[in-house]
Design an enzyme around this catalytic site. Structure first.
Site, PDB file in Angstrom:
ATOM      1  N   ASP A   1       0.808  -1.227   0.000  1.00 55.64           N
ATOM      2  CA  ASP A   1       0.000   0.000   0.000  1.00 55.64           C
ATOM      3  C   ASP A   1       0.838   1.273   0.000  1.00 55.64           C
ATOM      4  O   ASP A   1       0.427   2.300   0.533  1.00 55.64           O
ATOM      5  CB  ASP A   1      -0.969   0.024   1.204  1.00 55.64           C
ATOM      6  CG  ASP A   1      -1.840  -1.206   1.237  1.00 55.64           C
ATOM      7  OD1 ASP A   1      -2.341  -1.577   0.166  1.00 55.64           O
ATOM      8  OD2 ASP A   1      -2.000  -1.800   2.320  1.00 55.64           O
TER       9      ASP A   1
ATOM     10  N   LYS B   1       2.335   1.916  -5.076  1.00 60.32           N
ATOM     11  CA  LYS B   1       2.987   1.294  -6.244  1.00 60.32           C
ATOM     12  C   LYS B   1       2.142   1.395  -7.498  1.00 60.32           C
ATOM     13  O   LYS B   1       2.636   1.668  -8.573  1.00 60.32           O
ATOM     14  CB  LYS B   1       3.177  -0.221  -6.019  1.00 60.32           C
ATOM     15  CG  LYS B   1       4.171  -0.604  -4.996  1.00 60.32           C
ATOM     16  CD  LYS B   1       4.280  -2.122  -4.926  1.00 60.32           C
ATOM     17  CE  LYS B   1       3.043  -2.824  -4.401  1.00 60.32           C
ATOM     18  NZ  LYS B   1       2.696  -2.524  -3.021  1.00 60.32           N
TER      19      LYS B   1
ATOM     20  N   GLY C   1      -4.314  -4.742  -3.854  1.00 66.93           N
ATOM     21  CA  GLY C   1      -5.308  -3.749  -4.263  1.00 66.93           C
ATOM     22  C   GLY C   1      -4.549  -2.548  -4.771  1.00 66.93           C
ATOM     23  O   GLY C   1      -4.090  -1.739  -3.985  1.00 66.93           O
ATOM     24  N   HIS C   2      -4.362  -2.470  -6.076  1.00 69.66           N
ATOM     25  CA  HIS C   2      -3.582  -1.367  -6.637  1.00 69.66           C
ATOM     26  C   HIS C   2      -4.526  -0.264  -7.090  1.00 69.66           C
ATOM     27  O   HIS C   2      -5.279  -0.427  -8.040  1.00 69.66           O
ATOM     28  CB  HIS C   2      -2.690  -1.882  -7.769  1.00 69.66           C
ATOM     29  CG  HIS C   2      -1.601  -2.804  -7.265  1.00 69.66           C
ATOM     30  ND1 HIS C   2      -0.703  -3.417  -8.077  1.00 69.66           N
ATOM     31  CD2 HIS C   2      -1.284  -3.191  -6.003  1.00 69.66           C
ATOM     32  CE1 HIS C   2       0.138  -4.141  -7.334  1.00 69.66           C
ATOM     33  NE2 HIS C   2      -0.211  -4.034  -6.075  1.00 69.66           N
TER      34      HIS C   2
ATOM     35  N   GLN D   1       2.217  -6.425  -2.757  1.00 71.67           N
ATOM     36  CA  GLN D   1       2.540  -6.386  -1.323  1.00 71.67           C
ATOM     37  C   GLN D   1       3.850  -5.612  -1.122  1.00 71.67           C
ATOM     38  O   GLN D   1       4.147  -4.732  -1.907  1.00 71.67           O
ATOM     39  CB  GLN D   1       2.611  -7.787  -0.712  1.00 71.67           C
ATOM     40  CG  GLN D   1       1.266  -8.494  -0.617  1.00 71.67           C
ATOM     41  CD  GLN D   1       0.836  -9.125  -1.917  1.00 71.67           C
ATOM     42  OE1 GLN D   1       1.580  -9.837  -2.543  1.00 71.67           O
ATOM     43  NE2 GLN D   1      -0.387  -8.862  -2.330  1.00 71.67           N
TER      44      GLN D   1
HETATM   45  P1  IMP Z   1      -2.706 -12.767   2.543  1.00 74.02           P
HETATM   46  O1  IMP Z   1      -1.738 -12.345   1.496  1.00 74.02           O
HETATM   47  O2  IMP Z   1      -4.126 -12.508   2.142  1.00 74.02           O
HETATM   48  O3  IMP Z   1      -2.472 -14.171   3.002  1.00 74.02           O
HETATM   49  O4  IMP Z   1      -2.455 -11.850   3.834  1.00 74.02           O
HETATM   50  C1  IMP Z   1      -1.291 -11.953   4.628  1.00 74.02           C
HETATM   51  C2  IMP Z   1      -0.909 -10.610   5.231  1.00 74.02           C
HETATM   52  O5  IMP Z   1      -0.472  -9.725   4.191  1.00 74.02           O
HETATM   53  C3  IMP Z   1      -2.055  -9.876   5.922  1.00 74.02           C
HETATM   54  O6  IMP Z   1      -1.523  -9.144   6.999  1.00 74.02           O
HETATM   55  C4  IMP Z   1      -2.583  -8.937   4.845  1.00 74.02           C
HETATM   56  O7  IMP Z   1      -3.214  -7.822   5.395  1.00 74.02           O
HETATM   57  C5  IMP Z   1      -1.288  -8.557   4.154  1.00 74.02           C
HETATM   58  N1  IMP Z   1      -1.477  -8.198   2.742  1.00 74.02           N
HETATM   59  C6  IMP Z   1      -1.665  -9.055   1.701  1.00 74.02           C
HETATM   60  N2  IMP Z   1      -1.755  -8.379   0.547  1.00 74.02           N
HETATM   61  C7  IMP Z   1      -1.593  -7.084   0.843  1.00 74.02           C
HETATM   62  C8  IMP Z   1      -1.557  -5.890   0.046  1.00 74.02           C
HETATM   63  O8  IMP Z   1      -1.652  -5.897  -1.187  1.00 74.02           O
HETATM   64  N3  IMP Z   1      -1.368  -4.714   0.730  1.00 74.02           N
HETATM   65  C9  IMP Z   1      -1.211  -4.695   2.074  1.00 74.02           C
HETATM   66  N4  IMP Z   1      -1.243  -5.771   2.858  1.00 74.02           N
HETATM   67  C10 IMP Z   1      -1.421  -6.962   2.240  1.00 74.02           C
HETATM   68 MG    MG Z   2      -2.901  -1.981  -1.740  1.00 78.12          MG
END
Ligand code: IMP
Ligand code: MG
Length: 362
Positions: free
Chosen positions: A12, A15, A39-40, A179
């Site tokens: 977040d 990017k 979520g871009h 991420q």
């Molecule tokens: P998962 O990827 O859904 O398994 O989530 C694992 C951890 O990564 C959690 O703390 C999510 O909130 C975090 N996370 C996963 N994808 C994103 C992203 O695109 N932005 C921010 N946090 C993320």
């Molecule tokens: Mg995001």
């Protein structure tokens, strides 16, 4: 030229907007890790879009094509609905989307398993962890194992990196990470991480070893946020946190969850730069904190050589800083402090959601 846009913190960082802005100078925008957990957020002509699976390419320019590489895990139903939704606005872009036949697929059972097993991590419940578990456990299914008729009818292309090899060699490529490095499965704050490679490893795992990378941009906000559980040394609480969350609109683009907020953390950023070979820094969201005094963590008491060290930083040292507007002269002190402390140049800054709010400095 081939570049990487990397989340340098907990995701977040902005990017999507930066990749979208730069995408018109590239032939391919390649997503190489994760799936619909990302979520871009990006803006086209003042309209807000959130891409979960599609790379952040600007389809208003004829140049960029989008590639979903094999180290991703792809929910094909979600991809279909994301493309259908967006093609109401531009019906021609699906034929510029390429999906790697060897990417593994997120199925309904993975999403169910995520809800049951990964609450304590704060998972986005998009099935990411369980899909990668099946992949590594040699039980996974690949895109090529599914009926792709619906997506093909939309115009989406299915291919492999080697099939496109000559196209890639002759092109300019922007690799878009998802991420952030501190959520990386190997180098993040395990077990409070996502299940994929946010570092350059995801590019090589996707089969792009024959491509030479020229620049690695690490993206960070001028403050920090984190969604889900896990260590966050500079975290703010109470009213101060609530205010920053509100003015920064820090709610998850994928899940809507309030993000945890805190100050910029330079020791953590230094770790990420050294670990991943970031050559250029990009800072976003200067506008959010203009006119207020902010803090920047410059040092931890304890040494940091692993993501695990974020669990035990010891005492933190902070510098205070303020800028009243986002002109280059006004934020010069910030730029000097960061470049000196991290020994890395800041090449791009952004201070708003419009194209004009992104400035290339170097
Ligand atoms: P998962 O990827 O859904 O398994 O989530 C694992 C951890 O990564 C959690 O703390 C999510 O909130 C975090 N996370 C996963 N994808 C994103 C992203 O695109 N932005 C921010 N946090 C993320
Ligand atoms: Mg995001």
């Amino acid at each position: 030229m081939n570049i990487v846009i990397l989340g340098a913190v907990f995701g977040d960082e902005g990017k999507g907007a930066i990749a979208h802005y730069l995408s018109t100078n590239y032939d391919w925008i390649v997503r190489y890790n994760g799936g619909a957990n990302a979520g871009h957020t990006l803006y086209r002509d003042g309209v807000k879009y959130v891409h979960n699976l599609l790379p952040s390419f600007d389809w208003r320019s004829p140049r960029p094509k989008a590639y979903l590489a094999s180290n991703m895990v792809i929910d094909l139903d979600k991809l279909y609905s994301e493309i259908v939704e967006l093609s109401k606005i531009n019906s021609t872009f699906p034929s510029r989307v390429y999906v790697d036949l060897d990417a593994f697929v997120v199925e309904e059972k993975h999403i169910e398993a995520d809800k049951n097993k990964n609450k304590h991590i704060g998972s986005t419940n998009r099935g990411i962890g369980p899909a990668y578990e099946d992949k590594i456990g040699r039980r996974g299914k690949r895109v090529r194992d599914f009926d792709l008729t619906k997506l093909k009818e939309l115009g989406v292309n299915f291919t492999t990196v080697l099939e496109q090899r000559l196209n890639f060699i002759g092109s300019d490529i922007l690799f878009e990470g998802a991420q952030g490095v501190l959520l990386d499965i190997n180098h993040g704050t395990y077990p409070y991480v996502s299940s994929s490679d946010s570092t350059l490893a995801g590019i090589y795992a996707s089969g792009f070893g024959f491509i030479k990378i020229d620049k690695v941009y690490g993206i960070a906000k001028v403050y920090s946020t984190r969604v889900g559980e896990g260590p966050f040394p500079t975290e703010l609480f109470g009213d101060e946190a609530e205010e920053l969350r509100k003015i920064g609109k820090e709610y998850g683009a994928t899940t809507g969850r309030p993000r945890r907020v805190g100050w910029l953390d330079l020791p953590a950023l230094e770790y990420v730069i050294h670990k991943t070979g970031i050559t250029d820094l990009v800072f976003t969201k200067f506008d959010i904190v203009q006119g207020q005094e902010i803090k920047i963590c410059t040092n931890y008491q304890n040494k940091i050589t692993s993501g695990q060290d974020l669990f035990n930083p010891g005492n933190l040292t902070y510098s205070n800083l303020k800028w009243n507007d986002c002109n280059i002269e006004s934020i010069k002190e910030f730029i000097d402090l960061i470049e000196r402390r991290l020994n890395t140049k800041i090449s791009i800054i952004s201070h708003g959601i419009n194209k004009e709010d992104i400035k290339i400095l170097k």
